[in-house]
Design an enzyme around this catalytic site. Structure first.
Site, mmCIF file in Angstrom:
data_model
loop_
_atom_site.group_PDB
_atom_site.id
_atom_site.type_symbol
_atom_site.label_atom_id
_atom_site.label_comp_id
_atom_site.label_asym_id
_atom_site.label_seq_id
_atom_site.Cartn_x
_atom_site.Cartn_y
_atom_site.Cartn_z
ATOM 1 C CG ASN A 197 -1.948 0.970 1.342
ATOM 2 O OD1 ASN A 197 -2.805 0.987 0.458
ATOM 3 N ND2 ASN A 197 -1.961 1.821 2.355
ATOM 4 C CG HIS A 233 -4.218 10.330 1.255
ATOM 5 N ND1 HIS A 233 -5.326 10.360 2.089
ATOM 6 C CD2 HIS A 233 -3.483 9.256 1.644
ATOM 7 C CE1 HIS A 233 -5.240 9.352 2.959
ATOM 8 N NE2 HIS A 233 -4.141 8.673 2.696
ATOM 9 C CG ASP A 264 -8.211 12.033 2.116
ATOM 10 O OD1 ASP A 264 -7.340 12.067 1.231
ATOM 11 O OD2 ASP A 264 -7.941 11.934 3.338
#
Ligand code: XIL
Length: 352
Positions: A197, A233, A264
């Site tokens: 990740n 992000h 986000d």
């Protein structure tokens, strides 16, 4: 058109927008729609937010995957060498199981949230390998069969993609600490899917090339790895769907699953209507990219409500906007345009 229908339609056109909350409650949830599209829809969760009934309601009804925001990181789980504290993680696990949510375990290796015993050492290589193995066997072993996916390594590659980032594990063990972690995780739970990740690896660039090379190398040498998490992000207006699609495709062709793991969308200044509309279109494009790819299996946002976003934290250093609103639900848990956009696009694709 018979008059009665015209009246009914007029009622919906004029009054429906003001029905807001109840329409939201009755509409199909993100979770229903994600299931129809055969993907997970997830959120990162902080254990303390489970004390808020409204939060719990939205989390359990709208999402079918849960990522512990901090509770599974090493400094939380093993604050002192050999002493584990599973209380918070257990609370999240219980919640997920009660609500039939799949858990995305995050994360076994990270250069932040390093316990002081690990940072200070000193360890010989063999001692550090024993400590790494013990951490992973204890954590992954405890939840064997209950955690579908583990982010074994988080952000271990350097930002410029030139090699590995410097971390305590790497200092004590050497560059093979990452593959050892994957091997130990596989030993602890052979059925768990093991992920790498990272951020800034969504599109094709030097860093995602380095991830691609690492995955290829692992596969060639029989190191177990099953997926890549693109943190995502994002900055408003800077999404590159073609690059992301291309990157998903090449990883998928290697045999990887791909997940959007920490989405986000941040911006400068106030969340004006116009900004929230643009944000909705960024969310829509991310979801479309995931649904278009045969390899993208989850779409996870880094939190539920803007009220608790990590981006309002004061210690970030790289970004400061106290009114940033990067998620799907506003400070009072009302669904935002980004939420509506996801419902729309999931509905559209579910029908195909
Ligand atoms: C963040 C959490 O959201 C914060 O609460 C914590 O203080 C720091 O970590 N990339 C990751 C996540 O992989 O683990 C980070 O989570 C956010 C960036």
């Amino acid at each position: 058109m018979p008059k009665i229908f015209a009246r009914v339609m007029l009622f919906f056109i004029i009054l429906a927008p003001s029905l807001g909350a109840s329409a939201f409650e009755e509409a199909p949830t993100l979770r229903d729609l994600a299931e129809q599209n055969d993907i997970y829809i997830g959120a990162a969760v902080y254990v303390s937010h489970l004390n808020d009934p409204l939060f719990v309601d939205i989390l359990g009804s709208q999402f079918n995957m849960l990522t512990p925001e901090n509770e599974a990181k090493a400094c939380e789980l093993q604050p002192r060498l050999g002493q584990f504290d599973f209380r918070n993680f257990d609370t999240l696990m219980d919640f997920a199981e009660e609500h039939e949510m799949t858990v995305h375990g995050h994360t076994l290796l990270w250069h932040q949230c390093v316990p002081s015993w690990l940072a200070n050492g000193p360890f010989s290589r063999d001692e550090a390998i024993d400590a790494l193995r013990d951490h992973i066997m204890t954590v992954v072993g405890r939840y064997k069969g209950r955690i579908a996916i583990w982010d074994v390594a988080n952000e271990t590659i350097a930002d410029d993609g030139s090699g590995l980032r410097d971390t305590p594990w790497r200092q004590w063990i050497g560059d093979d600490y990452v593959e050892l972690a994957f091997q130990f995780a596989h030993e602890a739970d052979p059925d768990a899917l093991l992920f790498y990740n990272d951020y800034n690896i969504e599109s094709v660039n030097d860093k995602s090339d380095a991830v691609y090379a690492m995955v290829s190398d692992f596969l060639a040498r029989g190191i177990p790895i099953h997926g890549v998490g693109m943190q995502s992000h994002m900055i408003l207006g800077q999404i590159d769907p073609y690059g992301i699609a291309k990157n998903m495709q090449r990883l998928g062709e290697l045999g990887m699953q791909v997940q959007i793991t920490e989405l986000d969308v941040r911006f400068e200044g106030e969340p004006s209507d116009q900004i929230l509309r643009r944000q909705a279109s960024d969310y829509r494009r991310m979801m479309e990219t995931c649904l278009e790819s045969e390899y993208c299996t989850a779409f996870i946002t880094w939190g539920v409500s803007d009220r608790y976003t990590w981006l309002r934290g004061s210690n970030l250093g790289f970004f400061e906007n106290p009114v940033v609103a990067p998620l799907l639900f506003d400070d009072d848990y009302n669904p935002k345009p980004a939420y509506d956009a996801l419902v729309e696009v999931l509905t559209e694709y579910a029908g195909e």
